[in-house]
Write an enzyme that holds these catalytic residues in place. Structure first.
Site, PDB file in Angstrom:
ATOM      1  N   ARG A  31       0.852  -1.197   0.000  1.00 38.48           N
ATOM      2  CA  ARG A  31       0.000   0.000   0.000  1.00 38.48           C
ATOM      3  C   ARG A  31       0.880   1.235   0.000  1.00 38.48           C
ATOM      4  O   ARG A  31       1.738   1.389   0.861  1.00 38.48           O
ATOM      5  CB  ARG A  31      -0.869   0.041   1.257  1.00 38.48           C
ATOM      6  CG  ARG A  31      -1.930  -0.976   1.294  1.00 38.48           C
ATOM      7  CD  ARG A  31      -3.041  -0.619   2.239  1.00 38.48           C
ATOM      8  NE  ARG A  31      -2.659  -0.051   3.529  1.00 38.48           N
ATOM      9  CZ  ARG A  31      -3.531   0.282   4.457  1.00 38.48           C
ATOM     10  NH1 ARG A  31      -4.829   0.126   4.221  1.00 38.48           N
ATOM     11  NH2 ARG A  31      -3.155   0.779   5.602  1.00 38.48           N
ATOM     12  N   THR A  34      -1.330   7.404  -0.555  1.00 35.89           N
ATOM     13  CA  THR A  34      -2.645   7.219  -1.200  1.00 35.89           C
ATOM     14  C   THR A  34      -3.413   6.008  -0.645  1.00 35.89           C
ATOM     15  O   THR A  34      -4.615   5.900  -0.840  1.00 35.89           O
ATOM     16  CB  THR A  34      -2.473   6.993  -2.713  1.00 35.89           C
ATOM     17  OG1 THR A  34      -1.757   5.756  -2.898  1.00 35.89           O
ATOM     18  CG2 THR A  34      -1.700   8.128  -3.365  1.00 35.89           C
ATOM     19  N   ASP A  74       0.344  -3.194  12.012  1.00 42.62           N
ATOM     20  CA  ASP A  74       0.872  -3.540  10.685  1.00 42.62           C
ATOM     21  C   ASP A  74       1.280  -5.017  10.681  1.00 42.62           C
ATOM     22  O   ASP A  74       2.247  -5.413  11.335  1.00 42.62           O
ATOM     23  CB  ASP A  74       2.072  -2.646  10.361  1.00 42.62           C
ATOM     24  CG  ASP A  74       2.533  -2.839   8.923  1.00 42.62           C
ATOM     25  OD1 ASP A  74       2.523  -1.867   8.153  1.00 42.62           O
ATOM     26  OD2 ASP A  74       2.892  -3.995   8.561  1.00 42.62           O
ATOM     27  N   ASP A 109       4.954  -5.887   9.522  1.00 52.80           N
ATOM     28  CA  ASP A 109       5.977  -5.499  10.510  1.00 52.80           C
ATOM     29  C   ASP A 109       5.953  -6.417  11.717  1.00 52.80           C
ATOM     30  O   ASP A 109       7.004  -6.793  12.247  1.00 52.80           O
ATOM     31  CB  ASP A 109       5.755  -4.044  10.954  1.00 52.80           C
ATOM     32  CG  ASP A 109       6.202  -3.058   9.885  1.00 52.80           C
ATOM     33  OD1 ASP A 109       7.013  -3.431   9.018  1.00 52.80           O
ATOM     34  OD2 ASP A 109       5.727  -1.908   9.920  1.00 52.80           O
TER      35      ASP A 109
HETATM   36  C1  PRP Z   1      -1.026  -4.908   4.275  1.00 52.15           C
HETATM   37  C2  PRP Z   1      -1.771  -6.212   4.334  1.00 52.15           C
HETATM   38  C3  PRP Z   1      -2.568  -6.178   3.063  1.00 52.15           C
HETATM   39  C4  PRP Z   1      -2.890  -4.727   2.899  1.00 52.15           C
HETATM   40  C5  PRP Z   1      -4.314  -4.503   3.303  1.00 52.15           C
HETATM   41  O1  PRP Z   1       0.071  -5.006   3.453  1.00 52.15           O
HETATM   42  O2  PRP Z   1      -0.941  -7.324   4.465  1.00 52.15           O
HETATM   43  O3  PRP Z   1      -1.860  -6.682   1.941  1.00 52.15           O
HETATM   44  O4  PRP Z   1      -2.012  -4.009   3.782  1.00 52.15           O
HETATM   45  O5  PRP Z   1      -4.699  -3.214   3.080  1.00 52.15           O
HETATM   46  P1  PRP Z   1      -5.801  -2.799   2.002  1.00 52.15           P
HETATM   47  O6  PRP Z   1      -6.948  -3.713   2.190  1.00 52.15           O
HETATM   48  O7  PRP Z   1      -6.117  -1.376   2.389  1.00 52.15           O
HETATM   49  O8  PRP Z   1      -5.191  -2.882   0.638  1.00 52.15           O
HETATM   50  P2  PRP Z   1       1.096  -3.778   3.212  1.00 52.15           P
HETATM   51  O9  PRP Z   1       0.624  -2.934   2.083  1.00 52.15           O
HETATM   52  O10 PRP Z   1       1.322  -3.070   4.523  1.00 52.15           O
HETATM   53  O11 PRP Z   1       2.391  -4.483   2.701  1.00 52.15           O
HETATM   54  P3  PRP Z   1       3.425  -5.433   3.490  1.00 52.15           P
HETATM   55  O12 PRP Z   1       2.716  -6.717   3.801  1.00 52.15           O
HETATM   56  O13 PRP Z   1       4.519  -5.631   2.495  1.00 52.15           O
HETATM   57  O14 PRP Z   1       3.871  -4.724   4.731  1.00 52.15           O
HETATM   58  N1  URA Z   2      -2.461  -3.332   6.709  1.00 56.25           N
HETATM   59  C1  URA Z   2      -2.098  -3.772   7.939  1.00 56.25           C
HETATM   60  O1  URA Z   2      -1.067  -4.453   8.073  1.00 56.25           O
HETATM   61  N2  URA Z   2      -2.864  -3.468   8.991  1.00 56.25           N
HETATM   62  C2  URA Z   2      -3.995  -2.729   8.884  1.00 56.25           C
HETATM   63  O2  URA Z   2      -4.665  -2.479   9.906  1.00 56.25           O
HETATM   64  C3  URA Z   2      -4.361  -2.271   7.608  1.00 56.25           C
HETATM   65  C4  URA Z   2      -3.579  -2.597   6.542  1.00 56.25           C
END
Ligand code: PRP
Ligand code: URA
Length: 209
Positions: free
Chosen positions: A104, A108, A200, A203
């Site tokens: 994400r 945005t 997150d 993380d």
């Molecule tokens: C997180 C999560 C999803 C997304 C959900 O990933 O694992 O993929 O956010 O959010 P959305 O429904 O608003 O799209 P992130 O983008 O943080 O990436 P990462 O797993 O690499 O940290």
């Molecule tokens: N992605 C995450 O990892 N946590 C949230 O709460 C939303 C998006």
């Protein structure tokens, strides 16, 4: 919310509390995510078709059931979806695994695609997408589109925690996709994080913050 299955079970409730708690460390968090995926897998595969075969037990010949129909593939959304793969494979060891890389954009909150590697025969398989979090639904909708564009017709979404906003986004874009989750939380906050959620997921799973 007709195609959303919020799976209720004491083990799920207990493990959810563990991952929501901010004092839970990386090791316990990782283990609980994997176990939750396994428990959700039980429900998400409830409708798999069976066929009858004849086998011989040490005592007699009998008819017995085995899974038939389309083979399965699981597709984690990187990064956090990775944490769910082992739990699923412990129940379905023959499933093939594809990977979709999306993150994400922090400003945005829209998904940015950076990787896609799927089994060659993915179009002939039923696919379960894995991601602990369904927040705005942007990542889920993008992942479903990537699979549909490659000819996949049966897709299920497996999340640990979903927000109503994400469920609505998936339902509006792809009403045929069934969503299996352990919890449907209240809402998103101003940063599009799920409330109460778990923070997150990537993380916490990989210890990156
Ligand atoms: C997180 C999560 C999803 C997304 C959900 O990933 O694992 O993929 O956010 O959010 P959305 O429904 O608003 O799209 P992130 O983008 O943080 O990436 P990462 O797993 O690499 O940290
Ligand atoms: N992605 C995450 O990892 N946590 C949230 O709460 C939303 C998006």
């Amino acid at each position: 919310m007709s195609n959303v299955h919020v799976v209720e079970h004491p083990l799920i409730a207990h493990k959810l509390t563990l991952i929501r708690d901010k004092t839970t460390g990386v090791k316990e968090f990782r283990e609980a995510i994997s176990e939750l995926a396994m428990l959700l897998c039980y429900e998400a595969t409830r409708d798999l078709p069976l066929k009858e075969i004849e086998i011989e037990t040490p005592v007699s010949i009998t008819k017995a059931k085995v899974i038939s129909g389309k083979k399965l593939a699981v597709v984690p959304i990187l990064r956090a979806g990775i944490g769910m793969v082992d739990g699923i494979l412990s129940l379905i060891p023959a499933a093939k695994v594809g990977h979709i890389g999306l993150y994400r954009d922090p400003v945005t909150t829209l998904p940015v695609e950076y990787y896609c590697k799927l089994p060659d025969d993915v179009a002939s398989r039923e696919v379960i997408i894995l991601d602990p979090m369904l927040a705005t639904g942007g990542s889920a909708v993008a992942a479903i589109k990537m699979l549909k564009d490659r000819g996949v017709s049966i897709i299920k979404m497996m999340n640990i925690i979903a927000a109503p906003e994400g469920v609505k986004a998936v339902q509006e874009a792809y009403p045929d996709v069934e969503i299996y989750c352990a919890a449907l939380d209240e809402r998103l906050n101003d940063h599009a994080y799920i409330v109460p959620g778990l923070g997150d997921a990537g993380d916490r799973l990989f210890g990156t913050k």
